[in-house]
Design a protein around this motif. Structure first.
Motif, PDB file in Angstrom:
ATOM      1  N   MET A   3       0.829  -1.211   0.000  1.00  8.53           N
ATOM      2  CA  MET A   3       0.000   0.000   0.000  1.00  8.53           C
ATOM      3  C   MET A   3       0.864   1.261   0.000  1.00  8.53           C
ATOM      4  N   GLY A   4       1.917   1.219  -0.811  1.00 12.35           N
ATOM      5  CA  GLY A   4       2.767   2.395  -0.936  1.00 12.35           C
ATOM      6  C   GLY A   4       3.698   2.620   0.226  1.00 12.35           C
ATOM      7  N   GLN A   5       3.701   1.699   1.208  1.00 14.12           N
ATOM      8  CA  GLN A   5       4.587   1.837   2.353  1.00 14.12           C
ATOM      9  C   GLN A   5       5.546   0.652   2.396  1.00 14.12           C
ATOM     10  N   LEU A   6       6.706   0.889   2.985  1.00  8.57           N
ATOM     11  CA  LEU A   6       7.703  -0.173   3.085  1.00  8.57           C
ATOM     12  C   LEU A   6       7.676  -0.758   4.482  1.00  8.57           C
ATOM     13  N   ARG A   7       7.457  -2.059   4.539  1.00  6.78           N
ATOM     14  CA  ARG A   7       7.512  -2.754   5.816  1.00  6.78           C
ATOM     15  C   ARG A   7       8.454  -3.950   5.677  1.00  6.78           C
ATOM     16  N   PHE A   8       8.831  -4.538   6.793  1.00  6.39           N
ATOM     17  CA  PHE A   8       9.764  -5.665   6.766  1.00  6.39           C
ATOM     18  C   PHE A   8       9.116  -6.888   7.398  1.00  6.39           C
ATOM     19  N   ASP A   9       9.265  -8.008   6.718  1.00  8.86           N
ATOM     20  CA  ASP A   9       8.786  -9.276   7.242  1.00  8.86           C
ATOM     21  C   ASP A   9       9.964 -10.108   7.723  1.00  8.86           C
ATOM     22  N   VAL A  10       9.723 -10.917   8.745  1.00  4.45           N
ATOM     23  CA  VAL A  10      10.736 -11.850   9.216  1.00  4.45           C
ATOM     24  C   VAL A  10      10.791 -13.032   8.252  1.00  4.45           C
ATOM     25  N   ARG A  11      11.986 -13.347   7.804  1.00 11.11           N
ATOM     26  CA  ARG A  11      12.140 -14.427   6.815  1.00 11.11           C
ATOM     27  C   ARG A  11      13.019 -15.534   7.396  1.00 11.11           C
ATOM     28  N   PRO A  12      12.515 -16.771   7.431  1.00  6.46           N
ATOM     29  CA  PRO A  12      13.353 -17.868   7.927  1.00  6.46           C
ATOM     30  C   PRO A  12      14.423 -18.238   6.909  1.00  6.46           C
ATOM     31  N   GLY A  13      15.616 -18.553   7.413  1.00  8.30           N
ATOM     32  CA  GLY A  13      16.676 -19.003   6.533  1.00  8.30           C
ATOM     33  C   GLY A  13      16.626 -20.508   6.337  1.00  8.30           C
ATOM     34  N   ALA A  14      17.634 -21.037   5.649  1.00  5.58           N
ATOM     35  CA  ALA A  14      17.654 -22.471   5.317  1.00  5.58           C
ATOM     36  C   ALA A  14      17.644 -23.341   6.571  1.00  5.58           C
ATOM     37  N   LEU A  15      18.319 -22.893   7.636  1.00  2.00           N
ATOM     38  CA  LEU A  15      18.357 -23.690   8.861  1.00  2.00           C
ATOM     39  C   LEU A  15      16.981 -23.761   9.514  1.00  2.00           C
ATOM     40  N   LEU A  16      16.297 -22.618   9.636  1.00  2.90           N
ATOM     41  CA  LEU A  16      14.981 -22.622  10.269  1.00  2.90           C
ATOM     42  C   LEU A  16      13.968 -23.421   9.451  1.00  2.90           C
ATOM     43  N   GLU A  17      14.083 -23.345   8.124  1.00  6.46           N
ATOM     44  CA  GLU A  17      13.193 -24.141   7.287  1.00  6.46           C
ATOM     45  C   GLU A  17      13.446 -25.626   7.486  1.00  6.46           C
ATOM     46  N   ALA A  18      14.720 -26.002   7.626  1.00  7.61           N
ATOM     47  CA  ALA A  18      15.050 -27.409   7.876  1.00  7.61           C
ATOM     48  C   ALA A  18      14.558 -27.841   9.251  1.00  7.61           C
ATOM     49  N   VAL A  19      14.694 -26.977  10.247  1.00  6.72           N
ATOM     50  CA  VAL A  19      14.207 -27.282  11.598  1.00  6.72           C
ATOM     51  C   VAL A  19      12.709 -27.539  11.567  1.00  6.72           C
ATOM     52  N   ASP A  20      11.984 -26.706  10.829  1.00  6.13           N
ATOM     53  CA  ASP A  20      10.534 -26.879  10.732  1.00  6.13           C
ATOM     54  C   ASP A  20      10.184 -28.226  10.092  1.00  6.13           C
ATOM     55  N   SER A  21      10.910 -28.605   9.025  1.00  3.39           N
ATOM     56  CA  SER A  21      10.643 -29.884   8.363  1.00  3.39           C
ATOM     57  C   SER A  21      11.036 -31.062   9.249  1.00  3.39           C
TER      58      SER A  21
END
Length: 312
Positions: free
Chosen positions: A113-131
């Motif tokens: 919506m025309g504004q810049l916000r930041f999202d938390v992004r999991p890296g390869a390790l966190l994605e592997a932990v989740d799996s």
């Protein structure tokens, strides 16, 4: 007690002595001597199997395959993922630009919506932990030593202690950002990490001791049997001659530089010739320029020149 065995031992001792002295054997005895030398060469390097690497992973959880270029480290890691973990895994390749944000956790811009916000992004390790929280999962890290591991792992290095993963009191670290409502990280019992590391690239710094002690290491040497099965006889002769230089004349630590079977595999000599000319000889030239074989430099130069004469 066994005269025939004693005779065999003495005969092979003389075969080795003649080989070391460069003597030419009588034609009637040459085939048996060559066969004996080839048997020794075939037993010189013990190539790890998929099963042996998988068993070590189950026992030590964090493992690195190390070896010279062309020994099939990445292929072996892929086969372990495919066969031992039924392809339940992911692969990431490290390089100097890989960061903590890529591997553990970071912020990514999300213009809305025309504004810049930041999202938390999991890296390869966190994605592997989740799996791995659902079932056994392997994270393959190719070229693990090409990144600055201290910076890439950050506080997560504290978790890489095989004996303290899972259990009643598992290790835990606090993350810089919450993700899915959680601000802490633990490694689940189902997570396994398998890295690969090129030991020939001296431009890459070695692993520091704090990181090294958390991994088990498996050396992946050249596979002579693979050359014997999948290459012309000239390729096997080239490999044997080159291996003899490394084994007989080079310092022990230089064995990590012996080029792997990938440089020698070809369906015939016509296919093998350009591989030697444009891949193997340039690699040997690089070794020679850097003086990596020390006292074996003259022997390596002589073999390199013979290779060039043969394929030119």
């Amino acid at each position: 007690a066994d005269p025939s065995l004693a005779e065999t031992v003495v005969r092979h001792f003389l075969d080795l002595y003649a080989y070391e002295r460069g003597w030419r054997l009588l034609a009637a005895y040459e085939p048996s001597a060559v066969e004996f030398l080839n048997e020794l060469r075939g037993q010189l390097f013990q190539v790890p199997t998929i099963e042996s690497v998988a068993n070590l992973l189950r026992a030590r959880r964090f493992v690195i395959l190390q070896g010279a270029p062309g020994t099939g480290k990445t292929r072996l890691a892929g086969l372990v993922k495919e066969k031992a973990f039924k392809d339940r895994g992911s692969t990431i390749q490290f390089h100097p630009s890989v960061t903590y944000e890529d591997f553990v956790i970071g912020l990514s811009p999300d213009p809305t919506m025309g504004q810049l916000r930041f999202d938390v992004r999991p890296g390869a390790l966190l994605e592997a932990v989740d799996s791995a929280s659902k079932e056994d999962f392997i994270l393959v890290i190719d070229e693990i030593n090409r990144a600055d591991l201290g910076k890439v792992l950050g506080e997560a290095i504290y978790l890489f202690e095989a004996g303290e993963v899972g259990g009643a009191h598992p290790r835990e670290v606090r993350l810089p950002h919450k993700i899915k409502g959680k601000a802490t990280l633990q490694l689940p019992e189902g997570l396994y990490v398998l890295g690969t590391m090129n030991t020939a690239d001296r431009s890459i710094s070695s692993l520091d001791l704090a990181i090294r002690r958390r991994f088990a290491f498996v050396t992946v040497p050249p596979d002579r049997a693979a050359i014997e099965r999948n290459a012309p006889r000239e390729a096997l002769a080239f490999f044997d001659e080159l291996a003899d230089v490394f084994v007989e004349h080079a310092p022990e630590e230089s064995l990590d530089l012996l080029p792997g079977q990938a440089y020698f595999l070809a369906k015939d000599f016509d296919e093998f010739r350009p591989r030697v000319k444009y891949e193997l000889i340039p690699l040997l030239d690089d070794y020679l320029r850097q003086g990596l074989l020390g006292p074996a430099t003259a022997e390596l130069q002589a073999v390199r020149d013979r290779f060039e004469d043969t394929v030119s």
